[in-house]
Design an enzyme around this catalytic site. Structure first.
Site, PDB file in Angstrom:
ATOM      1  N   GLU A 296     -25.793  41.435  25.667  1.00 19.34           N
ATOM      2  CA  GLU A 296     -26.709  42.549  25.387  1.00 19.34           C
ATOM      3  C   GLU A 296     -28.119  42.066  25.082  1.00 19.34           C
ATOM      4  O   GLU A 296     -29.098  42.611  25.568  1.00 19.34           O
ATOM      5  CB  GLU A 296     -26.216  43.347  24.182  1.00 19.34           C
ATOM      6  CG  GLU A 296     -24.872  43.964  24.344  1.00 19.34           C
ATOM      7  CD  GLU A 296     -24.366  44.494  23.013  1.00 19.34           C
ATOM      8  OE1 GLU A 296     -24.041  45.691  22.972  1.00 19.34           O
ATOM      9  OE2 GLU A 296     -24.327  43.728  22.037  1.00 19.34           O
ATOM     10  N   ILE A 366     -17.444  43.414   9.542  1.00 22.67           N
ATOM     11  CA  ILE A 366     -17.553  43.583   8.100  1.00 22.67           C
ATOM     12  C   ILE A 366     -16.281  43.089   7.421  1.00 22.67           C
ATOM     13  O   ILE A 366     -16.330  42.347   6.440  1.00 22.67           O
ATOM     14  CB  ILE A 366     -17.836  45.052   7.748  1.00 22.67           C
ATOM     15  CG1 ILE A 366     -19.239  45.439   8.233  1.00 22.67           C
ATOM     16  CG2 ILE A 366     -17.699  45.287   6.238  1.00 22.67           C
ATOM     17  CD1 ILE A 366     -19.561  46.914   8.074  1.00 22.67           C
ATOM     18  N   ASN A 386     -24.270  49.995  10.310  1.00 26.97           N
ATOM     19  CA  ASN A 386     -25.150  50.100  11.477  1.00 26.97           C
ATOM     20  C   ASN A 386     -24.495  50.927  12.588  1.00 26.97           C
ATOM     21  O   ASN A 386     -24.979  51.973  12.949  1.00 26.97           O
ATOM     22  CB  ASN A 386     -25.519  48.706  12.002  1.00 26.97           C
ATOM     23  CG  ASN A 386     -26.320  47.901  11.001  1.00 26.97           C
ATOM     24  OD1 ASN A 386     -27.030  48.453  10.181  1.00 26.97           O
ATOM     25  ND2 ASN A 386     -26.201  46.596  11.066  1.00 26.97           N
TER      26      ASN A 386
END
Length: 498
Positions: A296, A366, A386
């Site tokens: 990305e 996380i 996020n």
């Protein structure tokens, strides 16, 4: 291309030049607005701030004024932060990382839709997200025939330009004109049932055009800017990041020795952040050469690999560079441009291409539970951090799916390995390898109970292993089901370090 108005080479577009304030006045209350931008690159610099001032004035008069805001991914304080600060966003998608935006979402004053990045463009084309009223897109130049030269990110810009009723262009003279030709904009996607295969057989294949098409009749404003991207800051690799990188590099070397990876590996994908950047830095000193990337974002570590010759080509949808690396990129762009391809995110993240190329995907998380379910988006199950970004696109379709994180958070008081994840973005079916600074858990070919034992032994912090082991062993004895044993009355309680 020169700077100033010489970047606007079409007289038809030049006739629509106006100030950012005048352009912002063309964005009405209630509009869905597609903004360019992906990880702090290629986002509009002036119109969002002018729009924020206009919204703040309207709110001061007691008038409603909010928009729906769609982007490629996260942007910058001048966009997300400015509009969130004045409570100007009704709904946000598909990914964000701004602290003010996050607070608005978690306080319930802003709605948020977290979407796989490969899905956004097609959901717009399908009509699933409603109508796109306005596009605000940064470009590096407008050519005489009206084609648009992209800047430092592609993201969803092709779709915004195609689907929006009205278009506002920001022509940013701070963007390096030598980028022209580095982009690959594919116009071959179709709606079902008329889809055809995407003809990418190698990361460097170019299948599209170097510029955006744009209907001049839809352009309602052109704004000149001269402002750099908001550079991404990376902390130097610390002991934890280096340890994680070391475990991954050792694992990749082992896979080469076993014949499961070629010596030059397979195309690499790396998520955003300090740990991911540390892995790229570790590859610089590793035994691998002839590397490629299908990812990305291009971060500092990947740029260093390209400059050193370790990586021969990288395909991405955006740059995500520190100030220092951005300076290097601009100085050496003539030498780098043939080894970097920027594509729309619907292509950079496309499951078909990821599966065909056999990408090695490395993403942060996380927390993970003892069976390998990964939470990459939420704190304590209810507060968004996020978003899922592109991790799901790559994890589900990768040749190797690796998730990594430090084993603890909050100065060691919270374990990143937990009995049961409070939110699951990536089920155990899509997670093959978990890595922390303590070690690597290779989960391929293992049953749930086998996975639990290796995750606790290899990935959990030593101070949390006794509590995790105790939970697992008691669950194996007393859980009604013995396939994935859990003690549901205590599974989500915080475990304590020894």
């Amino acid at each position: 291309m020169a700077g100033g108005r010489a970047r606007i080479m079409s007289s038809a577009f030049r006739a629509k030049l106006m100030s950012a304030d005048d352009a912002a006045a063309l964005v009405p209350h209630g509009a869905n607005v597609g903004m360019s931008g992906f990880t702090g690159s290629g986002y509009p610099k002036a119109v969002p701030q002018a729009l924020a001032r206009r919204i703040e004035d309207a709110h001061g008069r007691g008038e409603p004024y909010r928009i729906g805001m769609w982007t490629g991914a996260s942007t910058a304080p001048e966009l997300d932060g400015a509009l969130a600060k004045v409570n100007g966003i009704e709904l946000r998608l598909p990914y964000q990382s701004d602290p003010i935006t996050r607070e608005r979402i978690n306080s319930g004053t802003m709605d948020y839709i977290d979407i796989h990045l490969s899905h956004v463009a097609q959901h717009v084309w399908f009509g699933f997200l409603g109508h796109l009223d306005v596009a605000v897109v940064e470009v590096a130049a407008i050519l005489p025939d009206g084609r648009l030269v992209p800047s430092t990110s592609i993201g969803n810009n092709k779709t915004w330009l195609d689907q929006a009723d009205r278009i506002i262009l920001e022509v940013n003279t701070a963007m390096n004109p030598a980028m022209q030709g580095m982009h690959d904009i594919y116009y071959g996607t179709r709606l079902p049932p008329h889809r055809t295969p995407i003809p990418i057989l190698a990361p460097g294949d170019r299948i599209g055009e170097t510029t955006f098409r744009c209907d001049p009749a839809k352009v309602i404003a052109v704004v000149e800017t001269d402002a750099p991207d908001r550079d991404t800051s990376f902390a130097p690799p610390d002991t934890v990041s280096k340890a994680i990188a070391g475990h991954i590099l050792e694992f990749l070397g082992h896979e080469v020795k076993r014949g499961r990876l070629p010596p030059e590996l397979l195309p690499l994908q790396s998520g955003v952040g300090n740990v991911a950047n540390a892995v790229m830095a570790g590859l610089e000193d590793g035994p691998f050469s002839g590397l490629t990337a299908y990812t990305e974002v291009l971060q500092d570590g990947m740029l260093d690999l390209i400059r050193s010759g370790r990586m021969v080509l990288a395909s991405a949808t955006a740059l995500s560079l520190s100030a220092e690396a951005a300076g290097v990129f601009n100085r050496e762009l003539e030498q780098l441009r043939d080894r970097i391809v920027l594509r729309p995110q619907e292509i950079s993240n496309h499951p078909e291409v990821i599966r065909r190329l056999g990408v090695v995907a490395m993403n942060g998380m996380i927390e993970a539970d003892i069976y390998g379910n990964v939470n990459s988006t939420h704190i304590r199950g209810t507060s968004i951090m996020n978003g899922i970004g592109g991790s799901g696109d790559f994890a589900r379709n990768a040749y190797l799916s690796i998730f990594m994180t430090p084993s603890t958070a909050k100065q060691g008081s919270v374990s990143s390995i937990v009995p049961m994840a409070t939110h699951v973005d990536h089920t155990e079916h899509d997670v093959q390898v978990l890595v922390t600074e303590n070690g690597l858990a290779d989960l391929r070919g293992l049953s749930p109970k086998q996975r639990a034992r290796i995750i606790i032994a290899n990935a959990a912090h030593p101070s949390f292993r006794p509590a995790l082991t105790d939970y697992f062993e008691r669950a194996c004895l007393t859980s009604p089901g013995k396939h994935t044993p859990h003690l549901l009355d205590e599974a989500l309680r915080l475990i304590r370090p020894v």
